[in-house]
Design an enzyme around this catalytic site. Structure first.
Site, PDB file in Angstrom:
ATOM      1  N   TYR A   1       0.850  -1.195   0.000  1.00  0.00           N
ATOM      2  CA  TYR A   1       0.000   0.000   0.000  1.00  0.00           C
ATOM      3  C   TYR A   1       0.883   1.241   0.000  1.00  0.00           C
ATOM      4  O   TYR A   1       1.665   1.459   0.929  1.00  0.00           O
ATOM      5  CB  TYR A   1      -0.901  -0.023   1.228  1.00  0.00           C
ATOM      6  CG  TYR A   1      -1.812   1.180   1.346  1.00  0.00           C
ATOM      7  CD1 TYR A   1      -2.592   1.585   0.275  1.00  0.00           C
ATOM      8  CD2 TYR A   1      -1.891   1.900   2.537  1.00  0.00           C
ATOM      9  CE1 TYR A   1      -3.432   2.673   0.378  1.00  0.00           C
ATOM     10  CE2 TYR A   1      -2.739   2.994   2.655  1.00  0.00           C
ATOM     11  CZ  TYR A   1      -3.506   3.373   1.570  1.00  0.00           C
ATOM     12  OH  TYR A   1      -4.340   4.466   1.672  1.00  0.00           O
TER      13      TYR A   1
ATOM     14  N   LEU B   1       1.902   4.652   0.744  1.00  0.00           N
ATOM     15  CA  LEU B   1       1.542   5.683   1.712  1.00  0.00           C
ATOM     16  C   LEU B   1       1.991   7.060   1.271  1.00  0.00           C
ATOM     17  O   LEU B   1       1.301   8.052   1.500  1.00  0.00           O
ATOM     18  CB  LEU B   1       2.187   5.356   3.068  1.00  0.00           C
ATOM     19  CG  LEU B   1       1.582   4.208   3.867  1.00  0.00           C
ATOM     20  CD1 LEU B   1       2.574   3.741   4.920  1.00  0.00           C
ATOM     21  CD2 LEU B   1       0.301   4.657   4.542  1.00  0.00           C
TER      22      LEU B   1
ATOM     23  N   GLY C   1       6.856  11.509  -2.601  1.00  0.00           N
ATOM     24  CA  GLY C   1       7.105  12.944  -2.622  1.00  0.00           C
ATOM     25  C   GLY C   1       8.470  13.288  -3.173  1.00  0.00           C
ATOM     26  O   GLY C   1       9.419  12.504  -3.056  1.00  0.00           O
ATOM     27  N   VAL C   2       8.577  14.470  -3.761  1.00  0.00           N
ATOM     28  CA  VAL C   2       9.837  14.969  -4.310  1.00  0.00           C
ATOM     29  C   VAL C   2       9.991  16.438  -3.919  1.00  0.00           C
ATOM     30  O   VAL C   2       9.026  17.209  -3.960  1.00  0.00           O
ATOM     31  CB  VAL C   2       9.875  14.825  -5.849  1.00  0.00           C
ATOM     32  CG1 VAL C   2      11.156  15.431  -6.421  1.00  0.00           C
ATOM     33  CG2 VAL C   2       9.766  13.366  -6.257  1.00  0.00           C
TER      34      VAL C   2
ATOM     35  N   GLY D   1      11.595  13.154 -13.337  1.00  0.00           N
ATOM     36  CA  GLY D   1      11.650  11.707 -13.416  1.00  0.00           C
ATOM     37  C   GLY D   1      11.962  11.006 -12.108  1.00  0.00           C
ATOM     38  O   GLY D   1      12.036   9.772 -12.073  1.00  0.00           O
TER      39      GLY D   1
ATOM     40  N   HIS E   1      -4.859   5.052  -2.650  1.00  0.00           N
ATOM     41  CA  HIS E   1      -6.082   5.840  -2.728  1.00  0.00           C
ATOM     42  C   HIS E   1      -5.739   7.248  -3.200  1.00  0.00           C
ATOM     43  O   HIS E   1      -4.659   7.763  -2.879  1.00  0.00           O
ATOM     44  CB  HIS E   1      -6.771   5.917  -1.359  1.00  0.00           C
ATOM     45  CG  HIS E   1      -7.195   4.594  -0.821  1.00  0.00           C
ATOM     46  ND1 HIS E   1      -6.969   4.196   0.474  1.00  0.00           N
ATOM     47  CD2 HIS E   1      -7.812   3.539  -1.429  1.00  0.00           C
ATOM     48  CE1 HIS E   1      -7.439   2.985   0.659  1.00  0.00           C
ATOM     49  NE2 HIS E   1      -7.954   2.553  -0.483  1.00  0.00           N
TER      50      HIS E   1
ATOM     51  N   ASN F   1      -8.046  14.890  -8.069  1.00  0.00           N
ATOM     52  CA  ASN F   1      -6.598  15.028  -8.276  1.00  0.00           C
ATOM     53  C   ASN F   1      -6.209  14.440  -9.629  1.00  0.00           C
ATOM     54  O   ASN F   1      -5.650  13.349  -9.729  1.00  0.00           O
ATOM     55  CB  ASN F   1      -5.838  14.339  -7.148  1.00  0.00           C
ATOM     56  CG  ASN F   1      -4.352  14.674  -7.158  1.00  0.00           C
ATOM     57  OD1 ASN F   1      -3.854  15.307  -8.073  1.00  0.00           O
ATOM     58  ND2 ASN F   1      -3.656  14.232  -6.128  1.00  0.00           N
TER      59      ASN F   1
ATOM     60  N   GLU G   1      -2.052   6.286 -13.992  1.00  0.00           N
ATOM     61  CA  GLU G   1      -2.595   5.592 -15.161  1.00  0.00           C
ATOM     62  C   GLU G   1      -1.530   5.413 -16.244  1.00  0.00           C
ATOM     63  O   GLU G   1      -1.515   4.405 -16.956  1.00  0.00           O
ATOM     64  CB  GLU G   1      -3.801   6.348 -15.709  1.00  0.00           C
ATOM     65  CG  GLU G   1      -5.040   6.202 -14.830  1.00  0.00           C
ATOM     66  CD  GLU G   1      -6.255   6.884 -15.425  1.00  0.00           C
ATOM     67  OE1 GLU G   1      -6.089   7.694 -16.359  1.00  0.00           O
ATOM     68  OE2 GLU G   1      -7.377   6.602 -14.944  1.00  0.00           O
TER      69      GLU G   1
ATOM     70  N   ARG H   1       1.382   4.759 -15.698  1.00  0.00           N
ATOM     71  CA  ARG H   1       2.236   3.673 -15.204  1.00  0.00           C
ATOM     72  C   ARG H   1       1.446   2.398 -14.985  1.00  0.00           C
ATOM     73  O   ARG H   1       1.799   1.551 -14.195  1.00  0.00           O
ATOM     74  CB  ARG H   1       2.954   4.133 -13.939  1.00  0.00           C
ATOM     75  CG  ARG H   1       4.072   5.121 -14.292  1.00  0.00           C
ATOM     76  CD  ARG H   1       4.272   6.216 -13.266  1.00  0.00           C
ATOM     77  NE  ARG H   1       5.169   7.216 -13.811  1.00  0.00           N
ATOM     78  CZ  ARG H   1       4.768   8.274 -14.529  1.00  0.00           C
ATOM     79  NH1 ARG H   1       3.483   8.448 -14.794  1.00  0.00           N
ATOM     80  NH2 ARG H   1       5.644   9.147 -14.992  1.00  0.00           N
TER      81      ARG H   1
ATOM     82  N   TYR I   1     -12.671  10.663   2.111  1.00  0.00           N
ATOM     83  CA  TYR I   1     -11.751  11.548   2.826  1.00  0.00           C
ATOM     84  C   TYR I   1     -12.497  12.625   3.603  1.00  0.00           C
ATOM     85  O   TYR I   1     -13.575  13.058   3.194  1.00  0.00           O
ATOM     86  CB  TYR I   1     -10.798  12.236   1.844  1.00  0.00           C
ATOM     87  CG  TYR I   1      -9.945  11.297   1.041  1.00  0.00           C
ATOM     88  CD1 TYR I   1      -8.921  10.595   1.637  1.00  0.00           C
ATOM     89  CD2 TYR I   1     -10.168  11.127  -0.322  1.00  0.00           C
ATOM     90  CE1 TYR I   1      -8.122   9.736   0.901  1.00  0.00           C
ATOM     91  CE2 TYR I   1      -9.378  10.269  -1.064  1.00  0.00           C
ATOM     92  CZ  TYR I   1      -8.353   9.582  -0.448  1.00  0.00           C
ATOM     93  OH  TYR I   1      -7.575   8.733  -1.189  1.00  0.00           O
TER      94      TYR I   1
END
Length: 252
Positions: free
Chosen positions: A119, A121, A124-125, A133, A165, A170, A178, A180, A192
């Site tokens: 899953y 969680l 981030g970058v 990339g 999720h 978003n 999608e 990927r 949420y």
């Protein structure tokens, strides 16, 4: 690169994050200059600083301790010039321990204590390095680690699905996944609670190691048709019955 999709910090193990992809005019580094390594306890303060910058929710100390030390988490960092610039965290958990709304991601044939799922969680970058990339590289490493040609202990090939999720609004995150080959699995109304307002969500799944969603009527028809086409015993039987019926009809 994202904001969390958690109703509260106390549910960080059962709720997800969403990715927000922001455009950047140019890449700030080359992927070949980035090193990848797993998180360790010494990274705790740096990771907490990054998460405070990326996410508006204050997470408990135990969350950072878990992702930097527990084997049940796949926590991979992208490092550039000795600094963490990207991070992916996925929890590896038994399928039978999933929440009710997530149990449908796999066929009931995988309802075994040996079946695992991953899953996502967090992904981030750091802002200056987005759209270069880094996020794709981190996600690809996670997928290859769990589904590569060689078993990767302690999970080996028992992981049958990677899921997450995401908010229905978003669109950038949805497009990211999608592209990927993550599949939309289900719609989660009012999933949420963000700033006191209920928001709808989607579940996206990427199947690995032979895992698949529960079969519907179409899947069974397709299976039978494929078996018949390959001559797996069904096709000769059907053709024999049809030929007999045609012969009888002709002589009549």
């Amino acid at each position: 690169m994202q904001v969390p999709c958690l109703p509260s910090p106390l549910k960080y193990l059962s709720e997800g994050f969403q990715v927000i992809i922001e455009k950047s005019k140019e890449a700030k580094c080359s992927l070949k200059d980035i090193q990848l390594r797993f998180l360790c306890p010494d990274d705790l303060e740096e990771v907490r600083s990054l998460c405070r910058d990326w996410f508006p929710i204050e997470y408990p100390q135990s969350w950072y301790e878990d992702i930097t030390s527990s084997e049940r988490f796949f926590a991979l960092a992208a490092v550039y010039k000795s600094q963490i610039i990207g991070l992916i965290v996925a929890e590896i958990k038994p399928y039978l321990k999933l929440n009710a709304e997530d149990r449908g991601i796999l066929s009931r044939w995988f309802a075994s204590k040996d079946t695992l799922v991953a899953y996502i969680l967090s992904l981030g970058v750091v802002r200056p390095y987005r759209r270069s990339g880094v996020a794709t590289m981190l996600l690809d490493v996670l997928i290859n680690h769990l589904s590569g040609s060689l078993p990767q202990p302690p999970h080996e090939h028992r992981v049958k699905a990677i899921f997450l999720h995401v908010l229905t609004t978003n669109s950038e995150a949805i497009l990211f996944y999608e592209k990927r080959r993550f599949r939309l699995h289900s719609f989660l109304p009012y999933y949420y609670s963000i700033k006191g307002r209920c928001k709808d969500g989607f579940t996206y799944v990427y199947y690995v190691n032979g895992g698949h969603a529960p079969w519907g009527l179409y899947d069974y028809v397709k299976y039978v048709a494929r078996a018949a086409w390959r001559g797996g015993g069904l096709y000769p039987w059907l053709w024999g019955k049809l030929r007999t019926a045609l012969t009888i009809a002709w002589h009549r």
